[in-house]
Design a protein around this motif. Sequence first.
Motif, PDB file in Angstrom:
ATOM      1  N   ASP A 224       0.890  -1.147   0.027  1.00  0.00           N
ATOM      2  CA  ASP A 224      -0.070  -0.096   0.101  1.00  0.00           C
ATOM      3  C   ASP A 224       0.794   1.018  -0.023  1.00  0.00           C
ATOM      4  O   ASP A 224       1.538   1.307   1.115  1.00  0.00           O
ATOM      5  N   VAL A 225       0.854   1.949  -1.230  1.00  0.00           N
ATOM      6  CA  VAL A 225       1.851   3.018  -1.037  1.00  0.00           C
ATOM      7  C   VAL A 225       1.562   4.394  -0.253  1.00  0.00           C
ATOM      8  O   VAL A 225       2.303   4.954   0.048  1.00  0.00           O
ATOM      9  N   ASN A 226       0.386   4.182   0.494  1.00  0.00           N
ATOM     10  CA  ASN A 226       0.223   5.202   1.592  1.00  0.00           C
ATOM     11  C   ASN A 226       0.474   4.853   2.955  1.00  0.00           C
ATOM     12  O   ASN A 226       0.318   5.406   3.847  1.00  0.00           O
ATOM     13  N   ARG A 227       0.780   3.613   2.876  1.00  0.00           N
ATOM     14  CA  ARG A 227       1.018   3.035   4.259  1.00  0.00           C
ATOM     15  C   ARG A 227       2.466   2.324   4.559  1.00  0.00           C
ATOM     16  O   ARG A 227       3.131   2.075   3.364  1.00  0.00           O
ATOM     17  N   THR A 228       3.045   2.428   5.857  1.00  0.00           N
ATOM     18  CA  THR A 228       4.596   1.954   5.992  1.00  0.00           C
ATOM     19  C   THR A 228       4.430   0.625   6.744  1.00  0.00           C
ATOM     20  O   THR A 228       3.417   0.149   7.605  1.00  0.00           O
ATOM     21  N   SER A 229       5.650  -0.028   6.883  1.00  0.00           N
ATOM     22  CA  SER A 229       5.887  -1.285   7.666  1.00  0.00           C
ATOM     23  C   SER A 229       6.236  -0.947   9.214  1.00  0.00           C
ATOM     24  O   SER A 229       6.387  -1.703  10.002  1.00  0.00           O
ATOM     25  N   TRP A 230       6.543   0.397   9.381  1.00  0.00           N
ATOM     26  CA  TRP A 230       7.061   0.652  10.907  1.00  0.00           C
ATOM     27  C   TRP A 230       6.647   2.108  11.120  1.00  0.00           C
ATOM     28  O   TRP A 230       6.365   3.065  10.126  1.00  0.00           O
ATOM     29  N   SER A 231       6.682   2.540  12.358  1.00  0.00           N
ATOM     30  CA  SER A 231       6.264   3.875  12.841  1.00  0.00           C
ATOM     31  C   SER A 231       7.156   4.109  14.374  1.00  0.00           C
ATOM     32  O   SER A 231       7.405   3.010  14.874  1.00  0.00           O
ATOM     33  N   LEU A 232       7.167   5.341  14.675  1.00  0.00           N
ATOM     34  CA  LEU A 232       7.843   5.627  15.858  1.00  0.00           C
ATOM     35  C   LEU A 232       7.059   6.669  16.595  1.00  0.00           C
ATOM     36  O   LEU A 232       6.670   7.865  15.688  1.00  0.00           O
ATOM     37  N   GLU A 233       6.707   6.763  17.746  1.00  0.00           N
ATOM     38  CA  GLU A 233       6.152   7.615  18.640  1.00  0.00           C
ATOM     39  C   GLU A 233       7.386   7.805  19.877  1.00  0.00           C
ATOM     40  O   GLU A 233       7.333   6.835  20.780  1.00  0.00           O
ATOM     41  N   TRP A 234       7.590   8.956  20.162  1.00  0.00           N
ATOM     42  CA  TRP A 234       8.581   9.145  21.340  1.00  0.00           C
ATOM     43  C   TRP A 234       8.319  10.414  21.765  1.00  0.00           C
ATOM     44  O   TRP A 234       8.166  11.745  21.605  1.00  0.00           O
ATOM     45  N   PHE A 235       7.326  10.252  23.176  1.00  0.00           N
ATOM     46  CA  PHE A 235       7.064  11.606  24.003  1.00  0.00           C
ATOM     47  C   PHE A 235       8.062  11.700  25.328  1.00  0.00           C
ATOM     48  O   PHE A 235       8.383  10.804  25.980  1.00  0.00           O
ATOM     49  N   ASN A 236       8.423  12.987  25.373  1.00  0.00           N
ATOM     50  CA  ASN A 236       9.255  13.393  26.372  1.00  0.00           C
ATOM     51  C   ASN A 236       8.611  14.446  27.132  1.00  0.00           C
ATOM     52  O   ASN A 236       8.268  15.703  26.487  1.00  0.00           O
ATOM     53  N   GLY A 237       7.948  14.410  28.354  1.00  0.00           N
ATOM     54  CA  GLY A 237       7.427  15.489  29.222  1.00  0.00           C
ATOM     55  C   GLY A 237       7.979  15.879  30.398  1.00  0.00           C
ATOM     56  O   GLY A 237       8.862  14.987  31.114  1.00  0.00           O
ATOM     57  N   ILE A 238       8.107  17.082  30.657  1.00  0.00           N
ATOM     58  CA  ILE A 238       8.562  17.936  31.817  1.00  0.00           C
ATOM     59  C   ILE A 238       7.254  18.133  32.752  1.00  0.00           C
ATOM     60  O   ILE A 238       6.499  19.232  32.315  1.00  0.00           O
ATOM     61  N   TYR A 239       7.040  17.742  33.916  1.00  0.00           N
ATOM     62  CA  TYR A 239       5.627  17.862  34.790  1.00  0.00           C
ATOM     63  C   TYR A 239       6.140  18.532  36.306  1.00  0.00           C
ATOM     64  O   TYR A 239       7.231  17.783  36.823  1.00  0.00           O
ATOM     65  N   TRP A 240       5.231  19.139  36.792  1.00  0.00           N
ATOM     66  CA  TRP A 240       5.341  19.669  37.917  1.00  0.00           C
ATOM     67  C   TRP A 240       4.135  18.935  38.528  1.00  0.00           C
ATOM     68  O   TRP A 240       2.967  18.656  38.011  1.00  0.00           O
ATOM     69  N   HIS A 241       4.424  17.972  39.841  1.00  0.00           N
ATOM     70  CA  HIS A 241       3.337  17.260  40.632  1.00  0.00           C
ATOM     71  C   HIS A 241       3.409  17.921  42.014  1.00  0.00           C
ATOM     72  O   HIS A 241       4.326  17.978  42.850  1.00  0.00           O
ATOM     73  N   SER A 242       2.026  17.877  42.323  1.00  0.00           N
ATOM     74  CA  SER A 242       1.653  17.978  43.654  1.00  0.00           C
ATOM     75  C   SER A 242       0.782  16.861  44.101  1.00  0.00           C
ATOM     76  O   SER A 242       0.586  15.926  43.572  1.00  0.00           O
ATOM     77  N   LYS A 243       0.270  16.814  45.234  1.00  0.00           N
ATOM     78  CA  LYS A 243      -0.377  15.554  45.610  1.00  0.00           C
ATOM     79  C   LYS A 243      -1.861  15.540  45.031  1.00  0.00           C
ATOM     80  O   LYS A 243      -2.393  14.464  44.638  1.00  0.00           O
ATOM     81  N   GLN A 244      -2.369  16.664  44.645  1.00  0.00           N
ATOM     82  CA  GLN A 244      -3.659  16.771  44.051  1.00  0.00           C
ATOM     83  C   GLN A 244      -3.750  17.287  42.516  1.00  0.00           C
ATOM     84  O   GLN A 244      -4.536  16.950  41.853  1.00  0.00           O
ATOM     85  N   TYR A 245      -2.550  17.820  42.078  1.00  0.00           N
ATOM     86  CA  TYR A 245      -2.573  18.486  40.968  1.00  0.00           C
ATOM     87  C   TYR A 245      -1.315  18.116  39.939  1.00  0.00           C
ATOM     88  O   TYR A 245      -0.194  17.835  40.711  1.00  0.00           O
ATOM     89  N   ALA A 246      -1.275  18.447  38.753  1.00  0.00           N
ATOM     90  CA  ALA A 246      -0.187  18.395  38.042  1.00  0.00           C
ATOM     91  C   ALA A 246      -0.188  19.003  36.807  1.00  0.00           C
ATOM     92  O   ALA A 246      -1.407  19.446  36.383  1.00  0.00           O
TER      93      ALA A 246
END
Length: 282
Positions: A224-246
């Motif tokens: 299928d010319v519109n599809r591939t045999s491989w893919s990649l998703e790489w997520f990098n997050g910087i988060y602040w966390h407290s007990k109730q919120y982030a």
Amino acid sequence: MIQKIFSTLLVLLALSPLQNAFAAKITDGDIHKGDYRWLQFNLMQSIDNKIPFENQQDTYFEMEFGGRSGILDLYGYLDIFDIFNSPNSDRHGDTSTAATQDDNFFFKFAPRFSLDFMTGHDLSLGPVQEWYVATLFNVGDRALFEEYIGFGSDIQIPWLGKLGANLMARHVRENYGASDEGEWNGYILSTNWFKPFVEFQNQSFITWQGYLDYKFGANKIADDVNRTSWSLEWFNGIYWHSKQYAAGYGLKYYQNMALFKSGGFAGETSGFGHYLDLTYKF
């Protein structure tokens, strides 16, 4: 590039001084001693992400959950798109221009079953602290249903801490009419991490958290010319966390998102996207 990342990971594992100190332990037959659970609501804003069919900008609601109960290790989330019914969302309005614009939700469900706890034996090996039978289900609103099964592990990495890693085979129940529907086609290597690296006196903290999903070997759609045999998703997050919120920011790199060839009829599926997140924890 992918091969270099995997080679680096293997070198870190080989050099790690950790032995069995982090292994899952069953000392008194009580497999529920370490049980826990968590639930949180996330308000997410995606910017320039590379979801197929130009679904790049959206404000959506996410219910995210996980925990441990005996042999079961669980993670999952439910995304509800265009939560504010906004004309500025790519998920809003005329649904005739893209195959997925009238999708209302996406559901990811990832149960893993501890081989250590099922067998009653400590199967740890070096930095690998626990082994699992790993499963994963990706379910879209209209015509997506992928099933995965394989093996998983929790690995202790120097400085980073616990890295979840799973290698699974992919079965396609539904995939927007692709030629591999109803077949086994390809594999996924998935990893995830959560590393606090700054702690404050009020017990809040900042983390580096994310995941990498590498799909490969999906050769039954290679014609299928519109599809591939491989893919990649790489997520990098910087988060602040407290007990109730982030609150946090995530930078995500895509390559052939969802096995759609970038620049084909699905639009741009490679490049960088951005996420902003506000969280309430239960």
